[in-house]
Design a protein around this motif. Structure first.
Motif, PDB file in Angstrom:
ATOM      1  N   PRO B  35       0.813  -1.220   0.000  1.00 53.38           N
ATOM      2  CA  PRO B  35       0.000   0.000   0.000  1.00 53.38           C
ATOM      3  C   PRO B  35       0.849   1.273   0.000  1.00 53.38           C
ATOM      4  O   PRO B  35       2.046   1.229   0.328  1.00 53.38           O
ATOM      5  N   SER B  36       0.212   2.368  -0.351  1.00 51.78           N
ATOM      6  CA  SER B  36       0.888   3.653  -0.353  1.00 51.78           C
ATOM      7  C   SER B  36       1.398   3.983   1.046  1.00 51.78           C
ATOM      8  O   SER B  36       0.705   3.765   2.023  1.00 51.78           O
ATOM      9  N   GLY B  37       2.633   4.464   1.114  1.00 49.71           N
ATOM     10  CA  GLY B  37       3.204   4.830   2.408  1.00 49.71           C
ATOM     11  C   GLY B  37       3.815   3.672   3.171  1.00 49.71           C
ATOM     12  O   GLY B  37       4.282   3.843   4.296  1.00 49.71           O
ATOM     13  N   LYS B  40       7.949   1.429   0.292  1.00 52.50           N
ATOM     14  CA  LYS B  40       8.554   0.792  -0.887  1.00 52.50           C
ATOM     15  C   LYS B  40       9.617   1.690  -1.530  1.00 52.50           C
ATOM     16  O   LYS B  40      10.737   1.255  -1.802  1.00 52.50           O
ATOM     17  N   SER B  41       9.248   2.943  -1.768  1.00 61.26           N
ATOM     18  CA  SER B  41      10.220   3.862  -2.381  1.00 61.26           C
ATOM     19  C   SER B  41      11.420   4.037  -1.478  1.00 61.26           C
ATOM     20  O   SER B  41      12.563   4.035  -1.936  1.00 61.26           O
ATOM     21  N   THR B  42      11.159   4.203  -0.210  1.00 62.38           N
ATOM     22  CA  THR B  42      12.248   4.404   0.739  1.00 62.38           C
ATOM     23  C   THR B  42      13.200   3.213   0.709  1.00 62.38           C
ATOM     24  O   THR B  42      14.426   3.386   0.712  1.00 62.38           O
ATOM     25  N   PHE B  43      12.646   2.018   0.649  1.00 63.16           N
ATOM     26  CA  PHE B  43      13.463   0.803   0.574  1.00 63.16           C
ATOM     27  C   PHE B  43      14.387   0.856  -0.644  1.00 63.16           C
ATOM     28  O   PHE B  43      15.596   0.643  -0.554  1.00 63.16           O
TER      29      PHE B  43
HETATM   30  N1  LIG Z   1      11.992  12.708   2.638  1.00 66.58           N
HETATM   31  C1  LIG Z   1      11.069  12.322   3.544  1.00 66.58           C
HETATM   32  N2  LIG Z   1      10.914  12.999   4.682  1.00 66.58           N
HETATM   33  C2  LIG Z   1      10.010  12.629   5.611  1.00 66.58           C
HETATM   34  N3  LIG Z   1       9.184  11.567   5.477  1.00 66.58           N
HETATM   35  C3  LIG Z   1       9.284  10.845   4.357  1.00 66.58           C
HETATM   36  C4  LIG Z   1      10.225  11.177   3.324  1.00 66.58           C
HETATM   37  N4  LIG Z   1      10.091  10.282   2.317  1.00 66.58           N
HETATM   38  C5  LIG Z   1       9.118   9.425   2.705  1.00 66.58           C
HETATM   39  N5  LIG Z   1       8.638   9.766   3.916  1.00 66.58           N
HETATM   40  C6  LIG Z   1       7.581   9.036   4.654  1.00 66.58           C
HETATM   41  O1  LIG Z   1       7.911   7.685   4.644  1.00 66.58           O
HETATM   42  C7  LIG Z   1       6.754   6.878   4.508  1.00 66.58           C
HETATM   43  C8  LIG Z   1       6.945   5.890   3.390  1.00 66.58           C
HETATM   44  O2  LIG Z   1       7.095   6.569   2.177  1.00 66.58           O
HETATM   45  P1  LIG Z   1       7.432   5.840   0.825  1.00 66.58           P
HETATM   46  O3  LIG Z   1       7.514   6.910  -0.204  1.00 66.58           O
HETATM   47  O4  LIG Z   1       8.601   4.963   0.994  1.00 66.58           O
HETATM   48  O5  LIG Z   1       6.133   4.971   0.595  1.00 66.58           O
HETATM   49  P2  LIG Z   1       5.712   4.135  -0.677  1.00 66.58           P
HETATM   50  O6  LIG Z   1       5.466   2.786  -0.206  1.00 66.58           O
HETATM   51  O7  LIG Z   1       6.707   4.330  -1.770  1.00 66.58           O
HETATM   52  O8  LIG Z   1       4.321   4.791  -1.075  1.00 66.58           O
HETATM   53  P3  LIG Z   1       3.728   5.141  -2.530  1.00 66.58           P
HETATM   54  O9  LIG Z   1       3.091   3.891  -3.020  1.00 66.58           O
HETATM   55  O10 LIG Z   1       2.717   6.203  -2.220  1.00 66.58           O
HETATM   56  O11 LIG Z   1       4.837   5.615  -3.383  1.00 66.58           O
HETATM   57  C9  LIG Z   1       5.598   7.829   4.311  1.00 66.58           C
HETATM   58  O12 LIG Z   1       4.929   7.947   5.541  1.00 66.58           O
HETATM   59  C10 LIG Z   1       6.248   9.124   3.966  1.00 66.58           C
HETATM   60  O13 LIG Z   1       5.489  10.193   4.450  1.00 66.58           O
END
Ligand SMILES: Nc1ncnc2c1ncn2[C@@H]1O[C@H](COP(=O)(O)OP(=O)(O)OP(=O)(O)O)[C@@H](O)[C@H]1O
Ligand SMILES: [Mg+2]
Lengths: 218, 240
Positions: B35-37, B40-43
């Motif tokens: 799911p969003s958030g 995944k991107s952070t990983f």
């Molecule tokens: N640069 C940042 N500073 C602060 N919080 C961040 C930053 N980047 C991501 N987050 C937080 O980290 C969490 C995970 O974000 P991430 O972008 O990794 O999710 P995701 O799984 O890729 O979601 P999506 O499917 O929407 O892309 C979120 O709660 C987001 O608000």
């Protein structure tokens, strides 16, 4: 009471000399100020807050105090302190450059920070260093956006150079004042000066417009 | 090829990755869903350290890239990344976009870079756009250029962060096609995507993430047809 064209003609060589010095002062201050401004702007956006602090301080001080006060301090205080004597033109260039650098630093900072951070990430993900990314990716894009505010700053600087008449730097305004006090006249000297300043700023904004349009179509 | 050990990442108080362990083998295509958030991107961004990690280790070909002594720029030349929003350089032509890093980082000659760039553009079907500027391209074309740009560094691993999420539906196919081709050629890939069709067809393994944890991982047919965890089931029922 008639408009004394004759005294304007009499003073024409001095006004011309003054104009040339005004141009020289402005151009050198623009160049030095832009160079310093870039360094200070880059300093302000450093991640390390301790290292960035002096650059914040610099901008705060130079933007927060009147240019006229800075001119006096530099001419009567700082330059003599270092060299034992003073020179209005040198002090003038220093004051104008240091003052402009503070404003230009802010223009650089805003320009750099306006570039999407995806640009930095795109380049870094390819293995480019921070410096390479700045030089090849961020600054060229930021520079285009900075031209209009830089142009404003250059025009302000050109006009502010007239303040240097108070330390007797023989620029345009200095000769205007000289003419006014010799003949007890107001309109002739100051209208002549105003006209020349207007002419200079028009040329400058024309050049800047051309540059902006050229970069836009590139 | 990639080994992630006890990876943790927080943004201030917000613990985004809580304890991630994962292995990606050579030539493997790993698809990350969730799911969003969920992080995944952070990983993905931690793998090439666009984010500074909070804890744990990341090994790439046996080298601990989280070691302070390791030159991260060097590591990044081996790990290509494709972003959701392309991140092409708008002031450079398509070919210049591709040539820049090989010239500046790999120090190859302009001629070589340009020749290699043209080959890559042909590969992604955009040779005729070499001298166009990115702004004149469609989203699908931009993303294909971005892929070519990453490939120009001849990386051993490619990371994709939702490469088709910003595209109009009719352009998704052309980008996925290029990615399939890459997978077929044996590129090691980690792909974050919402394209479940791609995951099923191309993925060797699917990782499901939620709230900073890897909840479940398995081969695609198992994940999609026989999910073990409640959260996986709940997520899949929403997206399938
Ligand atoms: N640069 C940042 N500073 C602060 N919080 C961040 C930053 N980047 C991501 N987050 C937080 O980290 C969490 C995970 O974000 P991430 O972008 O990794 O999710 P995701 O799984 O890729 O979601 P999506 O499917 O929407 O892309 C979120 O709660 C987001 O608000
Ligand atoms: Mg994401």
């Amino acid at each position: 009471m008639s408009f004394r064209w004759d005294i304007i003609f009499e003073y024409a060589p001095f006004l011309l000399k003054g104009t040339l010095l005004t141009i020289g002062l402005s151009v050198s201050s623009i160049l030095i100020g832009t160079f310093l401004g870039l360094l200070i702007g880059l300093g302000k956006i450093m991640k390390n807050k301790v290292l960035a602090f002096p650059f914040y301080g610099y901008v705060t001080v130079f933007r927060g105090t009147p240019l006229l006060v800075q001119i006096f301090l530099i001419h009567f205080g700082i330059v003599p302190f270092f060299t034992g004597e003073t020179n209005a033109v040198t002090a003038g260039v220093i004051a104008l450059s240091l003052n402009a650098a503070a404003y230009i630093a802010e223009i650089f900072r805003a320009g750099i920070q306006s570039i999407d951070k995806g640009q930095m990430e795109g380049a870094r993900s390819l293995g480019m260093t921070h410096a390479q990314t700045m030089i090849h990716i961020v600054l060229p894009q930021a520079f285009k956006r900075m031209i209009p505010p830089l142009g404003n700053e250059f025009i302000v600087l050109l006009k502010d150079s007239s303040l240097l008449c108070v330390i007797a730097a023989p620029e345009l305004m200095y000769w205007g004042k000289a003419m006014g006090s010799q003949y007890f006249k107001v309109w002739e000297p100051y209208l002549a000066c105003a006209f020349i300043y207007l002419f200079l700023t028009l040329i400058l904004s024309f050049v800047l417009n051309r540059l902006e349009r050229r970069l836009k179509t590139e | 090829m990639i080994k992630v050990e006890n990876l943790k990442k927080s943004f201030g108080e917000n613990d985004v990755l809580k304890n991630i362990n994962a292995i990606v083998s050579p030539r493997e295509v790993v698809v990350v869903i969730g799911p969003s958030g969920s992080g995944k991107s952070t990983f993905l961004r931690c793998i090439n350290q666009l984010e500074t990690i909070t804890g744990g280790h990341i090994f790439i070909e046996g080298l601990d890239t989280t070691d302070k002594k390791v030159n991260i720029n060097k590591v990044r030349t081996e790990v290509g990344m494709v972003f959701q929003h392309f991140n092409l350089f708008p002031h450079k032509t398509v070919l210049e976009n591709i040539m820049l890093a090989p010239i500046k980082v790999r120090k190859i000659s302009k001629e070589q870079a340009s020749q290699r760039g043209m080959e890559l553009l042909k590969k992604v079907g955009l040779a005729e756009k070499a001298n166009a500027y990115p702004d004149s391209l469609s989203g699908g074309q931009k993303q294909r250029v971005a892929i070519a740009r990453a490939l120009a560094m001849e990386p051993k691993i490619m990371l994709f962060d939702e490469p088709t999420s910003a595209l109009d539906p009719e352009m998704v196919g052309e980008v996925l096609e290029v990615m399939k081709q890459l997978a077929k050629e044996g590129m090691t890939m980690v792909v974050v995507t919402h394209e479940m069709g791609f995951a099923k067809e191309v993925g060797d393994r699917v990782i499901f993430m939620d709230e900073g944890y890897i909840i479940e991982e398995n081969i695609p047919s198992e994940i999609f047809n026989n999910p073990q965890q409640e959260r996986t089931k709940a997520f899949l029922s929403k997206v399938l």
